[in-house]
Design a protein around this motif. Structure first.
Motif, PDB file in Angstrom:
ATOM      1  N   PRO A 286      50.235  48.164  55.144  1.00 48.05           N
ATOM      2  CA  PRO A 286      50.433  47.970  56.590  1.00 48.05           C
ATOM      3  C   PRO A 286      49.485  46.931  57.174  1.00 48.05           C
ATOM      4  N   LEU A 287      48.256  46.880  56.629  1.00 52.25           N
ATOM      5  CA  LEU A 287      47.294  45.889  57.131  1.00 52.25           C
ATOM      6  C   LEU A 287      47.752  44.461  56.808  1.00 52.25           C
ATOM      7  N   ASP A 288      48.312  44.276  55.595  1.00 48.45           N
ATOM      8  CA  ASP A 288      48.832  42.955  55.228  1.00 48.45           C
ATOM      9  C   ASP A 288      50.006  42.562  56.127  1.00 48.45           C
ATOM     10  N   ARG A 289      50.862  43.526  56.397  1.00 49.70           N
ATOM     11  CA  ARG A 289      52.009  43.236  57.269  1.00 49.70           C
ATOM     12  C   ARG A 289      51.532  42.862  58.676  1.00 49.70           C
ATOM     13  N   LEU A 290      50.500  43.565  59.155  1.00 49.78           N
ATOM     14  CA  LEU A 290      49.945  43.234  60.472  1.00 49.78           C
ATOM     15  C   LEU A 290      49.353  41.826  60.463  1.00 49.78           C
ATOM     16  N   GLN A 291      48.673  41.482  59.361  1.00 52.43           N
ATOM     17  CA  GLN A 291      48.068  40.158  59.248  1.00 52.43           C
ATOM     18  C   GLN A 291      49.140  39.062  59.292  1.00 52.43           C
ATOM     19  N   HIS A 292      50.226  39.276  58.566  1.00 53.91           N
ATOM     20  CA  HIS A 292      51.310  38.287  58.560  1.00 53.91           C
ATOM     21  C   HIS A 292      51.988  38.211  59.925  1.00 53.91           C
ATOM     22  N   PHE A 293      52.131  39.363  60.568  1.00 52.55           N
ATOM     23  CA  PHE A 293      52.762  39.367  61.888  1.00 52.55           C
ATOM     24  C   PHE A 293      51.924  38.575  62.892  1.00 52.55           C
ATOM     25  N   LEU A 294      50.610  38.816  62.885  1.00 48.94           N
ATOM     26  CA  LEU A 294      49.741  38.108  63.830  1.00 48.94           C
ATOM     27  C   LEU A 294      49.672  36.622  63.512  1.00 48.94           C
ATOM     28  N   HIS A 295      49.786  36.293  62.221  1.00 49.55           N
ATOM     29  CA  HIS A 295      49.788  34.877  61.846  1.00 49.55           C
ATOM     30  C   HIS A 295      51.067  34.201  62.317  1.00 49.55           C
ATOM     31  N   SER A 296      52.177  34.907  62.251  1.00 52.21           N
ATOM     32  CA  SER A 296      53.454  34.339  62.685  1.00 52.21           C
ATOM     33  C   SER A 296      53.574  34.295  64.203  1.00 52.21           C
ATOM     34  N   TYR A 297      52.974  35.273  64.870  1.00 54.46           N
ATOM     35  CA  TYR A 297      53.072  35.341  66.331  1.00 54.46           C
ATOM     36  C   TYR A 297      51.671  35.494  66.932  1.00 54.46           C
ATOM     37  N   PRO A 298      50.868  34.414  66.929  1.00 52.20           N
ATOM     38  CA  PRO A 298      49.484  34.530  67.411  1.00 52.20           C
ATOM     39  C   PRO A 298      49.392  34.853  68.896  1.00 52.20           C
ATOM     40  N   THR A 299      50.442  34.495  69.673  1.00 52.98           N
ATOM     41  CA  THR A 299      50.393  34.781  71.108  1.00 52.98           C
ATOM     42  C   THR A 299      50.449  36.269  71.391  1.00 52.98           C
ATOM     43  N   SER A 300      50.901  37.065  70.399  1.00 53.79           N
ATOM     44  CA  SER A 300      50.984  38.507  70.621  1.00 53.79           C
ATOM     45  C   SER A 300      49.597  39.132  70.776  1.00 53.79           C
TER      46      SER A 300
END
Length: 361
Positions: free
Chosen positions: A35-49
């Motif tokens: 889950p931490l890796d998925r969060l990392q990829h999500f934040l990398h893809s959508y930094p404005t979030s």
């Protein structure tokens, strides 16, 4: 000789030979992502979030702790008014930081520009439109000076803008003679310069000002430039890897010069908003504007290493600072905790940026 003669077996025999062959060209085994890796990829893809998440958490926390006074329309409108000038400066700073640079002189350019507007309109007696235009040109020229030092003399942005910060501040004190132009003089002789402080009523209440509309307009224009024009892509490419961008045919020096020049012009626009916000022209106002603009950009998720960030994130970052400031005051806490909270937000924002950059490493 035909192909059939060179290869007696023919295409049909060849097809039979590969009938049971493997059809996969290549395959890669991927480890199951935590889950931490998925969060990392999500934040990398959508930094404005990231700033939006911080904004929601801060809003919920202060709403529970302070109560209705915090989330009342009046208080939220006041927060927007308070961050208007810093948000406009943050938009200018975002352009520069996206190129992996920094501009420490944005505050000094803003003050010098608004002093020029006020002095020419009130003391020199020039028509207000001319004084206003010359004030904008002052910001444009200051930005061009920064751009020339960084692109043509190839000075590091930090050193170049640190020097011009002092130069512009000294020019400001010399030209203004350290004197403030009073609100009454502006109101009678140049009301146009104060119009960014005019209120906008909603439901019979004055909630926002024209300055907030100006802030949104500036943000929309720069957002469009960054996301819908070739010049915007050149800015991001230059900030991501200047040498690769140059080899790809981008005129990186021209892009950098244009960015610092536009930054100066936006700072002059912020000076106009500052007159409306303060109601006067003071050479000593907004002394912390430089750091405040950088804070809004960093908390808004723009990478200090360039190439990644957004205008929307900067606006949210400015609102976060205003929200924390308002919440801490309404909670009756000492103002030092506001400084403490902003410092923690900056550290967390940079740490998150470093963490999510590892995805692309």
């Amino acid at each position: 000789m035909s192909d059939q003669q060179r290869h007696p077996t023919g295409p049909a025999e060849f097809e039979k030979g590969i009938a049971n062959a493997a059809v996969d060209v290549a395959s890669f085994e991927e480890d199951a992502k935590s889950p931490l890796d998925r969060l990392q990829h999500f934040l990398h893809s959508y930094p404005t979030s990231i700033p939006f998440i911080v904004l929601l958490i801060g809003f919920a926390a202060f709403s529970l702790y302070v109560g209705p006074r915090f989330y009342s329309p009046f208080n939220l409108g006041l927060v927007v008014q308070q961050v208007t000038v810093i948000a406009i400066l943050g938009v200018a700073q975002t352009l520069v930081i996206l190129t992996a640079g920094i501009d420490l002189s944005v505050g000094a350019i803003m003050i010098l520009s608004h002093v020029v507007m006020g002095k020419l309109a009130i003391d020199a007696g020039l028509p207000v439109p001319i004084a206003f235009t010359l004030g904008l040109l002052t910001g444009l020229v200051c930005g061009a000076v920064n751009g020339a030092l960084i692109t043509f003399l190839e000075l590091p942005p930090f050193i170049a803008t640190l020097g011009t910060w002092n130069v512009f501040a000294a020019l400001n004190l010399w030209y203004s003679n350290s004197q403030t132009i009073r609100p009454d003089d502006l109101e009678t002789k140049a009301p146009f310069l104060r119009m960014m402080g005019w209120p906008l009523s909603f439901g019979g209440r004055d909630i926002l000002t024209l300055g907030a509309v100006l802030m949104i307009a500036v943000a929309i224009v720069i957002w469009y430039v960054l996301n819908r024009t070739a010049f915007g892509r050149h800015i991001l490419a230059t900030g991501d890897d200047a040498e690769a961008a140059r080899l790809a045919g981008i005129r990186t020096k021209a892009a950098l010069f244009a960015v610092y020049t536009i930054c100066g012009l936006i700072c002059a626009v912020a000076g106009w908003a500052l007159i409306g916000r303060v109601g006067a022209v003071s050479p000593n106002s907004s002394q912390t504007a430089n750091l405040d603009s950088i804070t809004a950009v960093v908390i808004g998720g723009t990478s200090l290493f360039g190439g990644r960030g957004s205008i929307v994130g900067t606006l949210v970052g400015a609102v976060i600072v205003g929200l924390f400031s308002s919440g801490i005051k309404l909670a009756g806490l000492d103002v030092l905790w506001q400084v403490f909270a902003v410092g923690c937000l900056i550290i967390v924002a940079v740490a998150i940026d470093q963490w999510i950059r590892k995805v692309s490493a």
